[in-house]
Design a protein around this motif. Structure first.
Motif, PDB file in Angstrom:
ATOM      1  N   PHE A  89       0.826  -1.214   0.000  1.00  6.90           N
ATOM      2  CA  PHE A  89       0.000   0.000   0.000  1.00  6.90           C
ATOM      3  C   PHE A  89       0.859   1.263   0.000  1.00  6.90           C
ATOM      4  CE2 PHE A  89      -1.926  -3.524   2.314  1.00  6.90           C
ATOM      5  CZ  PHE A  89      -3.009  -3.790   1.477  1.00  6.90           C
ATOM      6  N   ASN A  90       2.137   1.078  -0.389  1.00  8.20           N
ATOM      7  CA  ASN A  90       3.090   2.172  -0.525  1.00  8.20           C
ATOM      8  C   ASN A  90       3.486   2.802   0.803  1.00  8.20           C
ATOM      9  OD1 ASN A  90       4.738   3.419  -2.468  1.00  8.20           O
ATOM     10  ND2 ASN A  90       3.518   5.300  -2.370  1.00  8.20           N
ATOM     11  N   ASN A  91       3.328   2.052   1.880  1.00  2.00           N
ATOM     12  CA  ASN A  91       3.812   2.519   3.179  1.00  2.00           C
ATOM     13  C   ASN A  91       5.278   2.129   3.335  1.00  2.00           C
ATOM     14  OD1 ASN A  91       1.234   3.488   4.192  1.00  2.00           O
ATOM     15  ND2 ASN A  91       0.658   1.331   4.337  1.00  2.00           N
ATOM     16  N   ARG A  92       6.105   3.066   3.792  1.00  2.00           N
ATOM     17  CA  ARG A  92       7.525   2.772   4.010  1.00  2.00           C
ATOM     18  C   ARG A  92       7.651   1.919   5.270  1.00  2.00           C
ATOM     19  NH1 ARG A  92      12.635   5.076   1.873  1.00  2.00           N
ATOM     20  NH2 ARG A  92      14.158   3.666   2.812  1.00  2.00           N
ATOM     21  N   ILE A  93       8.160   0.689   5.129  1.00  2.00           N
ATOM     22  CA  ILE A  93       8.261  -0.216   6.274  1.00  2.00           C
ATOM     23  C   ILE A  93       9.701  -0.638   6.559  1.00  2.00           C
ATOM     24  CG2 ILE A  93       5.916  -1.131   6.086  1.00  2.00           C
ATOM     25  CD1 ILE A  93       7.086  -3.535   4.568  1.00  2.00           C
ATOM     26  N   ASP A  94      10.571  -0.603   5.547  1.00  2.00           N
ATOM     27  CA  ASP A  94      11.974  -1.015   5.706  1.00  2.00           C
ATOM     28  C   ASP A  94      12.098  -2.344   6.446  1.00  2.00           C
ATOM     29  OD1 ASP A  94      12.793   1.133   4.302  1.00  2.00           O
ATOM     30  OD2 ASP A  94      13.553   2.281   5.993  1.00  2.00           O
ATOM     31  N   ARG A  95      11.403  -3.332   5.915  1.00  4.68           N
ATOM     32  CA  ARG A  95      11.462  -4.675   6.496  1.00  4.68           C
ATOM     33  C   ARG A  95      12.731  -5.372   6.027  1.00  4.68           C
ATOM     34  NH1 ARG A  95       6.882  -8.446   4.458  1.00  4.68           N
ATOM     35  NH2 ARG A  95       5.600  -6.914   5.600  1.00  4.68           N
ATOM     36  N   ILE A  96      13.478  -5.919   6.980  1.00  2.00           N
ATOM     37  CA  ILE A  96      14.650  -6.731   6.648  1.00  2.00           C
ATOM     38  C   ILE A  96      14.181  -8.178   6.546  1.00  2.00           C
ATOM     39  CG2 ILE A  96      16.937  -7.480   7.377  1.00  2.00           C
ATOM     40  CD1 ILE A  96      17.164  -4.840   8.917  1.00  2.00           C
ATOM     41  N   VAL A  97      14.220  -8.714   5.351  1.00  6.44           N
ATOM     42  CA  VAL A  97      13.713 -10.061   5.109  1.00  6.44           C
ATOM     43  C   VAL A  97      14.833 -11.068   5.358  1.00  6.44           C
ATOM     44  CG1 VAL A  97      12.619 -11.599   3.454  1.00  6.44           C
ATOM     45  CG2 VAL A  97      12.122  -9.135   3.391  1.00  6.44           C
ATOM     46  N   ARG A  98      14.573 -11.978   6.282  1.00  2.00           N
ATOM     47  CA  ARG A  98      15.537 -13.028   6.624  1.00  2.00           C
ATOM     48  C   ARG A  98      14.827 -14.368   6.611  1.00  2.00           C
ATOM     49  NH1 ARG A  98      17.677 -12.033  12.224  1.00  2.00           N
ATOM     50  NH2 ARG A  98      15.535 -11.369  12.654  1.00  2.00           N
ATOM     51  N   PRO A  99      15.553 -15.461   6.386  1.00  2.00           N
ATOM     52  CA  PRO A  99      14.902 -16.775   6.299  1.00  2.00           C
ATOM     53  C   PRO A  99      14.307 -17.205   7.633  1.00  2.00           C
ATOM     54  CG  PRO A  99      17.284 -17.032   6.327  1.00  2.00           C
ATOM     55  CD  PRO A  99      17.017 -15.559   6.170  1.00  2.00           C
ATOM     56  N   MET A 100      13.291 -18.042   7.575  1.00  2.00           N
ATOM     57  CA  MET A 100      12.635 -18.513   8.790  1.00  2.00           C
ATOM     58  C   MET A 100      13.596 -19.293   9.686  1.00  2.00           C
ATOM     59  SD  MET A 100       9.724 -17.215   8.888  1.00  2.00           S
ATOM     60  CE  MET A 100       9.271 -18.075  10.394  1.00  2.00           C
ATOM     61  N   GLU A 101      14.555 -20.004   9.056  1.00  2.00           N
ATOM     62  CA  GLU A 101      15.535 -20.754   9.854  1.00  2.00           C
ATOM     63  C   GLU A 101      16.360 -19.820  10.735  1.00  2.00           C
ATOM     64  OE1 GLU A 101      15.030 -23.191   6.037  1.00  2.00           O
ATOM     65  OE2 GLU A 101      15.137 -21.075   6.614  1.00  2.00           O
ATOM     66  N   LEU A 102      16.638 -18.618  10.244  1.00  2.48           N
ATOM     67  CA  LEU A 102      17.404 -17.667  11.034  1.00  2.48           C
ATOM     68  C   LEU A 102      16.556 -17.103  12.170  1.00  2.48           C
ATOM     69  CD1 LEU A 102      19.941 -16.217  11.640  1.00  2.48           C
ATOM     70  CD2 LEU A 102      19.490 -14.617   9.772  1.00  2.48           C
ATOM     71  N   HIS A 103      15.298 -16.846  11.896  1.00  2.90           N
ATOM     72  CA  HIS A 103      14.392 -16.416  12.972  1.00  2.90           C
ATOM     73  C   HIS A 103      14.314 -17.489  14.054  1.00  2.90           C
ATOM     74  CE1 HIS A 103      12.692 -12.668  11.357  1.00  2.90           C
ATOM     75  NE2 HIS A 103      12.796 -13.232  10.155  1.00  2.90           N
ATOM     76  N   GLN A 104      14.251 -18.747  13.630  1.00  2.00           N
ATOM     77  CA  GLN A 104      14.178 -19.846  14.594  1.00  2.00           C
ATOM     78  C   GLN A 104      15.451 -19.930  15.434  1.00  2.00           C
ATOM     79  OE1 GLN A 104      13.572 -23.714  12.814  1.00  2.00           O
ATOM     80  NE2 GLN A 104      13.801 -24.790  14.763  1.00  2.00           N
ATOM     81  N   LEU A 105      16.616 -19.874  14.758  1.00  2.00           N
ATOM     82  CA  LEU A 105      17.884 -19.946  15.470  1.00  2.00           C
ATOM     83  C   LEU A 105      18.018 -18.786  16.451  1.00  2.00           C
ATOM     84  CD1 LEU A 105      20.684 -21.223  15.840  1.00  2.00           C
ATOM     85  CD2 LEU A 105      21.483 -19.832  13.913  1.00  2.00           C
ATOM     86  N   GLU A 106      17.702 -17.602  16.002  1.00  2.00           N
ATOM     87  CA  GLU A 106      17.786 -16.407  16.846  1.00  2.00           C
ATOM     88  C   GLU A 106      16.881 -16.517  18.070  1.00  2.00           C
ATOM     89  OE1 GLU A 106      17.992 -12.121  15.185  1.00  2.00           O
ATOM     90  OE2 GLU A 106      15.873 -12.516  15.562  1.00  2.00           O
ATOM     91  N   LYS A 107      15.666 -16.965  17.866  1.00  2.00           N
ATOM     92  CA  LYS A 107      14.706 -17.079  18.969  1.00  2.00           C
ATOM     93  C   LYS A 107      15.194 -18.101  20.009  1.00  2.00           C
ATOM     94  CE  LYS A 107       9.790 -17.920  19.945  1.00  2.00           C
ATOM     95  NZ  LYS A 107       9.609 -16.654  20.660  1.00  2.00           N
ATOM     96  N   GLU A 108      15.742 -19.212  19.530  1.00  2.00           N
ATOM     97  CA  GLU A 108      16.194 -20.242  20.457  1.00  2.00           C
ATOM     98  C   GLU A 108      17.461 -19.817  21.202  1.00  2.00           C
ATOM     99  OE1 GLU A 108      16.364 -24.166  18.817  1.00  2.00           O
ATOM    100  OE2 GLU A 108      14.403 -23.988  17.822  1.00  2.00           O
ATOM    101  N   VAL A 109      18.394 -19.168  20.489  1.00  2.00           N
ATOM    102  CA  VAL A 109      19.636 -18.727  21.129  1.00  2.00           C
ATOM    103  C   VAL A 109      19.350 -17.663  22.179  1.00  2.00           C
ATOM    104  CG1 VAL A 109      21.805 -17.491  20.755  1.00  2.00           C
ATOM    105  CG2 VAL A 109      21.148 -19.353  19.218  1.00  2.00           C
ATOM    106  N   PHE A 110      18.591 -16.647  21.822  1.00  2.00           N
ATOM    107  CA  PHE A 110      18.278 -15.586  22.786  1.00  2.00           C
ATOM    108  C   PHE A 110      17.360 -16.092  23.883  1.00  2.00           C
ATOM    109  CE2 PHE A 110      20.293 -12.834  19.813  1.00  2.00           C
ATOM    110  CZ  PHE A 110      20.685 -11.726  20.546  1.00  2.00           C
TER     111      PHE A 110
END
Length: 540
Positions: A89-110
């Motif tokens: 919808f043309n809203n500036r969001i600046d989303r950093i797209v990373r793979p789900m495996e990295l989200h999983q690793l990050e969540k478990e490590v932290f």
């Protein structure tokens, strides 16, 4: 199929397999099977050993298998982070797209709560050394930055900004099971490590500030909170601020706190970690630490912890390199003999193993000093402290800098040597993680101050305190446990170099002095590491 066809399909068939090597490598437990690391933990943790050993044993199996597989998946070039600047919808969001495996690793490590008050410092230290064996992997730098942010908030409690207490809780203990991630954005295009050259402006807004300007090297660009250096309007001195990436309620809507991420850097290592360029346009910022004293605050606390962590990371990198090179050297047969049975290869393997052991022992010994000192992260050396305490604080400061430059430099050599043991397969990233870790250690050489900058800092530090801590006394204190001949040799060399023009104008004389200074620092720190290794009394 007739006999002729059968013979045709069998011609040239290669039955060679790496299965034996792969099965052994995949079944390794990075703590359980590393008797040297266990001995180091036992020596330095003392009465805590049994509880730490038990906690790490169960933790290690996860790092060595599940997290290692996730790290390898995240390293694939097709899944590296990229920017999505606008939504549909043309809203500036600046989303950093990373793979789900990295989200999983990050969540478990932290989610392990490595900085929580519920975990002892030594347990956290050993677990982090294991995590570093993954390489940076998109999680090691965020851990490093988060510990610096936590230490900064703990050092400067601020009742006027209750938001800071909530940020501390979110990063250290977690909120409803969610642990926040910290970052540190200090470098600008014109300055790099030269923080006084910062021009990012902090405009007063009540008790808070609004930031305007650009930061050029922003690792952990996806963090929840960042430590940012800037100059308050009308001042030429640096102050320090905590900046939330989103204000309350805005994260879900992807509405950032008054800033934009211009792009993700294309860099040679730590590629899973998004490093960005950030443009601030009124970002809400909370001041932390004394106004105008931001360089001392940033260097004395945040950068010191980052540099300390880089030493721990190098130990982890080298332990993994030594383990996997040794395993492959015992597996691979070339020209009728195993790789390990050639004297030149045996020499390389021995050199890698020795460097890994020395670096690990040195990291433990420095961290032991860090834990034994009261308030070791003071910006500067407090003049009201007893002389012996001031000397120990100074020792820690210089050892952290020496470890940063020496361990990263030797780490690159060790990883390169380990890769060479694998021959051509050593550079195939789907075959081995060592090329990726090699690039990570090269990045660590530059992060938080490149070699020449820190060599200059060490020289000036020793000059500055010479009136109350002569160079010879510094050598004797740091190298306690080495032979008297070695201590005398380095004391004389250091005293002599303090009279030379290491940091003077460029000339043949100053270049030669700089060469001698570089070599002295490297040799001096290796002696310190060797003493640490001898203290462990490890026998392979």
């Amino acid at each position: 199929m007739n006999t002729a066809s059968q013979e045709q399909t069998q011609k040239g068939k290669n039955t060679y397999t790496f299965e034996e090597f792969l099965q052994k490598r995949q079944s390794l437990d990075w703590y359980h099977d590393e008797t040297f690391l266990q001995q180091a933990v036992k020596h330095f943790t003392g009465s805590e050993f049994e509880s730490i050993h038990s906690a790490v044993i169960s933790f290690s199996s996860t790092v060595s298998s599940k997290w290692n597989r996730l790290a390898e998946q995240n390293a694939r070039p097709e899944v590296r982070p990229y920017m999505l600047h606008y939504d549909a919808f043309n809203n500036r969001i600046d989303r950093i797209v990373r793979p789900m495996e990295l989200h999983q690793l990050e969540k478990e490590v932290f989610g392990e709560g490595l900085f929580s008050s519920k975990m002892t410092p030594w347990e956290s230290f050993v677990k982090r050394m294991l995590i570093h064996q993954l390489g940076e992997a998109g999680v090691a730098c965020p851990l490093t930055c988060t510990i610096g942010l936590i230490a900064l908030l703990e050092e400067y409690q601020n009742q006027e900004h209750p938001e800071l207490q909530e940020i501390l809780q979110h990063t250290k203990e977690g909120l409803e099971g969610d642990f926040a991630i910290g970052a540190q954005f200090m470098s600008e295009m014109q300055g790099g490590s030269d923080l006084p050259a910062n021009v990012l402006e902090a405009v007063p807004d009540g008790k808070n500030y609004r930031l305007y300007g650009n930061k050029f090297f922003c690792s952990v660009a996806h963090a929840d909170y960042s430590v940012v250096t800037a100059k308050i309007t009308g001042s030429d001195k640096i102050s320090t601020f905590i900046v939330p990436s989103w204000l309350p309620g805005n994260k879900e809507e992807e509405k950032r706190n008054g800033y934009q991420i211009n792009r993700i850097k294309w860099k040679m290592g730590t590629a899973e970690l998004p490093t960005g360029e950030i443009q601030y346009d009124g970002a809400l910022a909370y001041p932390v630490g004394p106004e105008g004293n931001g360089i001392a605050v940033a260097v004395g606390i945040v950068l010191t912890l980052s540099r300390l962590e880089i030493g721990i990371a190098c130990a982890g990198f080298m332990l993994r390199a030594a383990r996997e090179a040794k395993l492959y050297g015992d597996f691979r047969t070339v020209f009728g003999k195993k790789v390990k049975d050639y004297p030149l290869s045996a020499r390389t393997l021995k050199r890698i193993e020795n460097a890994a052991a020395r670096t690990t022992a040195g990291a433990f010994k420095i961290y032991d000093l860090f834990l034994r000192l009261d308030r070791p992260l003071n910006p500067g050396i407090p003049k009201d402290q007893p002389l012996e305490i001031r000397k120990q604080l100074f020792n820690l400061r210089e050892l952290v800098l020496l470890q940063k430059i020496c361990a990263t430099n030797e780490g690159a050599e060790v990883l390169r040597d380990a890769i060479s043991v694998f021959g051509g397969h050593g550079v195939m990233e789907e075959f081995s993680s060592l090329p990726r870790i090699f690039r990570d250690v090269v990045v660590n050489e530059q992060w938080e101050g490149p070699r020449n900058l820190l060599l200059t800092q060490i020289y000036r530090d020793i000059q500055r305190v010479a009136d109350w801590y002569p160079p010879a006394d510094f050598v004797e204190s740091v190298l306690q446990g080495a032979s008297q001949e070695t201590i005398k040799e380095y004391a004389e060399k250091l005293t002599d170099l303090m009279r030379k023009t290491v940091c003077g104008d460029v000339s043949d004389e100053s270049i030669q002095a700089a060469e001698e200074w570089d070599a002295l620092c490297d040799g001096f720190f290796k002696v310190y590491q060797t003493v640490a290794l001898q203290e462990i009394h490890y026998e392979a």
